[in-house]
Design an enzyme around this catalytic site. Sequence first.
Site, short mmCIF file in Angstrom:
data_model
loop_
_atom_site.label_atom_id
_atom_site.label_comp_id
_atom_site.label_asym_id
_atom_site.label_seq_id
_atom_site.Cartn_x
_atom_site.Cartn_y
_atom_site.Cartn_z
N GLU A 41 14.10 -18.31 -3.06
CA GLU A 41 12.99 -18.60 -3.63
C GLU A 41 12.10 -18.48 -5.02
OE1 GLU A 41 10.23 -21.02 -0.62
OE2 GLU A 41 10.49 -19.12 0.56
N GLU B 24 32.29 -6.08 -3.07
CA GLU B 24 32.35 -5.22 -1.56
C GLU B 24 31.13 -5.46 -0.67
OE1 GLU B 24 30.27 -2.25 -3.99
OE2 GLU B 24 32.40 -2.07 -5.11
N LYS C 52 27.10 -6.13 0.34
CA LYS C 52 25.85 -5.97 -0.42
C LYS C 52 25.10 -5.23 1.23
CE LYS C 52 22.55 -8.60 -2.98
NZ LYS C 52 21.14 -7.58 -2.31
N CYS D 108 -6.67 -5.55 27.52
CA CYS D 108 -6.64 -5.81 29.73
C CYS D 108 -7.18 -4.31 29.84
CB CYS D 108 -5.55 -7.11 30.39
SG CYS D 108 -6.23 -6.98 31.96
S1 IVH Z 1 25.75 -3.06 -7.69
C1 IVH Z 1 24.33 -2.64 -12.22
N1 IVH Z 1 26.66 -3.01 -5.21
O1 IVH Z 1 21.72 -5.17 -4.42
C2 IVH Z 1 25.10 -2.99 -10.90
N2 IVH Z 1 24.39 -2.99 -5.66
O2 IVH Z 1 20.38 -6.45 -6.99
C3 IVH Z 1 24.51 -2.15 -9.49
N3 IVH Z 1 23.50 -3.70 -3.40
O3 IVH Z 1 19.24 -3.53 -5.47
C4 IVH Z 1 24.22 -2.96 -8.25
N4 IVH Z 1 24.39 -3.43 -1.91
O4 IVH Z 1 20.53 -1.83 -5.17
C5 IVH Z 1 26.01 -2.93 -5.95
N5 IVH Z 1 27.88 -2.67 -2.67
C6 IVH Z 1 26.85 -2.91 -3.93
C7 IVH Z 1 25.40 -3.69 -3.28
C8 IVH Z 1 23.98 -3.46 -4.07
C9 IVH Z 1 23.77 -3.66 -2.47
C10 IVH Z 1 21.61 -3.94 -3.60
C11 IVH Z 1 20.89 -2.93 -5.18
C12 IVH Z 1 20.53 -3.82 -5.85
C13 IVH Z 1 20.61 -5.35 -5.21
C14 IVH Z 1 20.86 -6.12 -6.38
#
Ligand code: IVH
Length: 755
Positions: free
Chosen positions: A65, A161, A163, A482
């Site tokens: 959203e 990778e 997230k 209570c």
């Molecule tokens: S790369 C310049 N790889 O997801 C790009 N981000 O908005 C750098 N995040 O706040 C990000 N897992 O902190 C990358 N394997 C991963 C990640 C990752 C989590 C987070 C990152 C950012 C958000 C994306």
Amino acid sequence: MSLSEETKKIQWFIKAHPQITSLPNGQVNLNKKDVSALYVRLIDCIVDHNHLYYVENKPIISDKEYDELFDYLKRIEEHFPQIISSNSPTQWLVGQISGWFAQAKHKVKLASLENTYNAQDIREWDERIHKIVEGHKVPELVGAGSGHKVENQIKITYRVEPKFDGLSVELIYEKWKFVQAITRGDGLVGDDITSNVKTIKSIPHDLEFPVDVRVRGEIMMPKSVRKELNKEREEDGEIPFANTRNAAAGSIKLLDSREAARRKLVCFVYDILLVQSTKYKVQSTKYKVQSTLESLWLPVFPWVKIGKNIDEVVALCEDEKVKKMLEGEDIDFDGLVIKVESLDQRQSIWSTDHHPRWAVAYKFPAQVVATQVNSVDFQVGRTWIITPVANLEPVELSWVTIKRVSLHNWDFIKSKDIHAHDRVRLQRSGEVIPYIVSVIKDRRSKVESSKSKVQGVVKIHPPKVCPSCGERVVHEDIHYYCRNPFCPAQVKEKIVHFVSKNCMDIEGIGDSTVDVFVDQWLLKNVADIYLLLESKYVMQIAKLPWFGDKKITEMVHQIWESKKKPLWRLLNGLGIPHVGKKTALDLVKAVTSSEYKVTSLDDLTKIMSNEEFLTGIYGIGEKSVEGIGRFFGDRENKKILQRLEHVGVNFDPSKYAEWMLDAEHAKWSFSITWTFPASRETITQEMQKNWYLFHDSPTKTTNLMLVGEDPGSKKAKAESLGLKMYEWRDVVLKEFPFLKNIVSESVKPKSQSLF
Ligand code: IVH
């Protein structure tokens, strides 16, 4: 107007006007006055949502959203560039600074990623970057490595990778040393959280070799830790952390580093922001991110896949096995990140101000369902707090049928504006307890209609008397209590807790047995459990329906056995405020390694009333110290403890304490991954009893790895660390015969009071 109402209005407007296109005669399908008014409101709305998300860690809308609102804002600015305001979140990186910590600047801007939600979005992103790469520096991209030209089309290889769903952080190392950690903040300036990050075990304080490097990673709270913490929070009537991001952010932003340490946070590193090294061949342009991070011994997550084309990437994103594998891990992921593999290609794809284009996030679909609140009950817990609980129209959410959900306290009810008969959206992520995200107000009806079976919504009023014992309730801050110490509901909760798996583990006394025994006045407190060993009580029980000889014998045997349990189990079972399993273990460990000799209740009471001693224990917070002091000082508790000692319950921390190994005494260290025919916790406990030292996650010093069915990423990591692997099916039972006993017992799911 509340933010949620305002958001809904804007969302409605966006739905009604999906296009903001310029018409051939220079007109647009919206008039400029409407657009300017909407633009200002949209900015305010997004700014408020940013505040809730980044500062208060309490988002009220989904990421999707939020992205839709942000997207619309960008489109307005594209079509009406003359109205762009410097206040617009498109003009500065979102995220605000909390103001509690010292501020620190990022040398390289910490950007965020654009989100995709389906195959079409991913393919569109792929097409966009193909266009950019093809129109740019073509000759450099031809040849060896991951980028080469095929029939006029540049080949782009992707890296996929997980997230991480946590708190984004920059870690700075100078020479060998870890020197600073900064939250993302607004991308340019964040909070200096160095002292709390130093308490995270997986972050090395020294690197493998001297190099000045700035890396980016994510801080998370393991699901298992969050589960324990949330249990405590629920008992205190606090709103549990809905996801790891909130839990990690809430913990890392604690001013008390010791309390932060207690939260057992973990960190994974995934990107190098800056690196300076001539000596060790880590050059700023050609480095391979993952292998460089690994060679420095920074914590990287081992699961990563290469997609040779976008079809392979889409297949990975839609692969249920990948999702399931990630769900099996002890940390949360909210999707995958797709990155262009070649660093040359990355450089050729320029970034927008807001997002780098060489990477994109793919978000897993949120697990949200709609259902109805049929009625609301009030539940009395062992901490005296009366918790409102909603009875729901049963609904399936992540493979679990949910019938009840906690409404926590009256602040929660008020802030979400929940009424009986409301339709609500329910969410559940990972192993977290389900919770109400929002009320679907459009479907609310104020009037009853018997014809259409529509029920009008009804306000939820706090109870005037305890639903269990009828005592008048006491109202303090956000809770209703209570205070009757003999309230049967409270007594039942206390006993159920005392006999539970992580406490005295008396399986023969289940929830329904406790119900019957309390109702029959056989049990009034936890010490009464040991009266059941006396023949007059056994005879009384035998007269009750459902209590056959076999059941009684087994129960008596288990009660008897429970006297010989390690002290941490008793401390966890007594219901001391703010003492859960982890604190109980820490307490016993501290007592055993102190100069105090504890063999009796008297000794224990003395040491547990010694505030200075308690405060000095690493990992024990202020609230626990206060709770312990109060508990051991209370007259009624003293009587119960004396009775427990009198019947022979163990009060000696050095007895039956094989589990309390440390590295010097352990034979071998082990780690464990994926599913087994018994719970991982049970297997771990059994291994510990047999002098094996447990490592949460495999490291350089782990000796062996127990691998269950369908192994996850820990196996890959263990393999890369060269550990000895023991596959469940063929080897484990042969090598560790003592595990046979526990797998033959069926593992009952733990009773859950809310669903
Ligand atoms: S790369 C310049 N790889 O997801 C790009 N981000 O908005 C750098 N995040 O706040 C990000 N897992 O902190 C990358 N394997 C991963 C990640 C990752 C989590 C987070 C990152 C950012 C958000 C994306």
